[in-house]
Write a protein that holds these residues in place. Structure first.
Motif, mmCIF file in Angstrom:
data_model
loop_
_atom_site.group_PDB
_atom_site.id
_atom_site.type_symbol
_atom_site.label_atom_id
_atom_site.label_comp_id
_atom_site.label_asym_id
_atom_site.label_seq_id
_atom_site.Cartn_x
_atom_site.Cartn_y
_atom_site.Cartn_z
ATOM 1 N N GLU A 68 44.064 45.827 34.228
ATOM 2 C CA GLU A 68 42.649 46.175 34.363
ATOM 3 C C GLU A 68 41.812 45.470 33.295
ATOM 4 O O GLU A 68 40.722 44.953 33.578
ATOM 5 C CB GLU A 68 42.482 47.687 34.249
ATOM 6 N N GLU A 69 42.327 45.403 32.069
ATOM 7 C CA GLU A 69 41.612 44.724 30.982
ATOM 8 C C GLU A 69 41.596 43.211 31.210
ATOM 9 O O GLU A 69 40.608 42.538 30.893
ATOM 10 C CB GLU A 69 42.267 45.038 29.639
ATOM 11 N N GLN A 70 42.677 42.670 31.763
ATOM 12 C CA GLN A 70 42.730 41.240 32.061
ATOM 13 C C GLN A 70 41.668 40.881 33.099
ATOM 14 O O GLN A 70 41.022 39.836 33.007
ATOM 15 C CB GLN A 70 44.132 40.833 32.526
ATOM 16 N N ALA A 71 41.453 41.749 34.064
ATOM 17 C CA ALA A 71 40.419 41.513 35.073
ATOM 18 C C ALA A 71 39.029 41.528 34.443
ATOM 19 O O ALA A 71 38.164 40.739 34.820
ATOM 20 C CB ALA A 71 40.509 42.554 36.181
ATOM 21 N N SER A 97 38.962 32.244 48.309
ATOM 22 C CA SER A 97 38.980 30.872 48.826
ATOM 23 C C SER A 97 38.897 29.824 47.712
ATOM 24 O O SER A 97 39.155 28.652 47.946
ATOM 25 C CB SER A 97 37.828 30.666 49.808
ATOM 26 N N GLU A 98 38.537 30.233 46.503
ATOM 27 C CA GLU A 98 38.419 29.322 45.362
ATOM 28 C C GLU A 98 39.669 29.284 44.490
ATOM 29 O O GLU A 98 39.676 28.608 43.460
ATOM 30 C CB GLU A 98 37.238 29.743 44.481
ATOM 31 N N ASP A 141 45.200 30.634 38.338
ATOM 32 C CA ASP A 141 44.279 31.763 38.418
ATOM 33 C C ASP A 141 45.075 33.063 38.542
ATOM 34 O O ASP A 141 46.247 33.054 38.939
ATOM 35 C CB ASP A 141 43.344 31.614 39.621
ATOM 36 N N LEU A 142 44.416 34.165 38.226
ATOM 37 C CA LEU A 142 45.059 35.473 38.323
ATOM 38 C C LEU A 142 44.704 36.129 39.653
ATOM 39 O O LEU A 142 43.578 36.010 40.137
ATOM 40 C CB LEU A 142 44.613 36.375 37.168
ATOM 41 N N ARG A 169 39.543 33.848 37.160
ATOM 42 C CA ARG A 169 39.884 32.601 36.471
ATOM 43 C C ARG A 169 39.810 32.844 34.978
ATOM 44 O O ARG A 169 38.852 33.410 34.468
ATOM 45 C CB ARG A 169 38.920 31.489 36.882
ATOM 46 N N VAL A 170 40.833 32.395 34.278
ATOM 47 C CA VAL A 170 40.896 32.526 32.823
ATOM 48 C C VAL A 170 40.191 31.330 32.206
ATOM 49 O O VAL A 170 40.508 30.186 32.531
ATOM 50 C CB VAL A 170 42.361 32.586 32.334
#
Length: 186
Positions: A104-107, A116-117, A122-123, A174-175
């Motif tokens: 949840e924190e990573q999001a 679609s991207e 990516d996570l 995306r990180v």
């Protein structure tokens, strides 16, 4: 040449240590697993040509951890991983980006993108425990992602397009390589 060596090493490790390795005494299952291994090797080749070197190295590292057992709260290859511990470990050890501990924190600290991207690295997030962001994995490309699924299982590759994951998919993120000044992850 370095990338080819990394991909070859990952494929060899997968072939010898992952749940996809064919059992010696079961030829029917062995044929299916050989097909799965060939598919993963093809995905590895696609990853090499479609992503940058840092991302390729990160995904190569993730693939070397196939078969590491799930452990709730785990964050190392020696003790095992849970989903967010796996993602955190991969980002920290491969590109030096420290993510928070929980899915949840990573999001929260990553940039929302449309499905679609999605690009390799990516996570991908899922609702597996009646919480929007209760599970996380790393997108590999071609609809596949790598993750530490649950108790009794091990790090593996799954397909986003299967009914189970499609039904539970809650978003992609995306990180950023370096956090922005206003990011809570500084």
């Amino acid at each position: 040449m370095k990338l080819k060596s990394l991909a070859l090493a990952a494929c060899l490790l997968i072939a010898t240590t992952s749940p996809f390795a064919a059992p010696e005494d079961d030829t029917a299952a062995g044929g299916k697993r050989a097909s799965e291994l060939a598919s993963l090797m093809q995905l590895g080749e696609q990853m090499k040509t479609s992503v940058g070197e840092k991302t390729n190295q990160m995904l190569g590292k993730a693939m070397t951890l196939l078969g590491v057992p799930y452990k709730r709260g785990g964050s190392t290859a020696e003790t095992g991983f849970d989903c967010s511990g796996f993602v955190r470990h991969i980002y920290e050890t491969s590109i030096g980006r420290l993510l928070p501990r929980r899915a949840e924190e990573q999001a929260t600290v990553t940039d929302k993108i449309d499905r679609s991207e999605l690009n390799p690295g990516d996570l991908v997030f899922f609702n597996t425990m009646r919480r929007t962001f209760s599970h996380v994995g790393i997108y590999l490309g071609d609809g596949k992602f790598i993750h530490a699924p649950s108790v009794g299982k091990a790090v593996r590759v799954d397909d986003l397009r299967t009914a189970y994951w499609t039904k539970r998919f809650t978003g992609a993120r995306r990180v950023q390589e370096t956090p922005s000044p206003d990011s809570p992850n500084r």
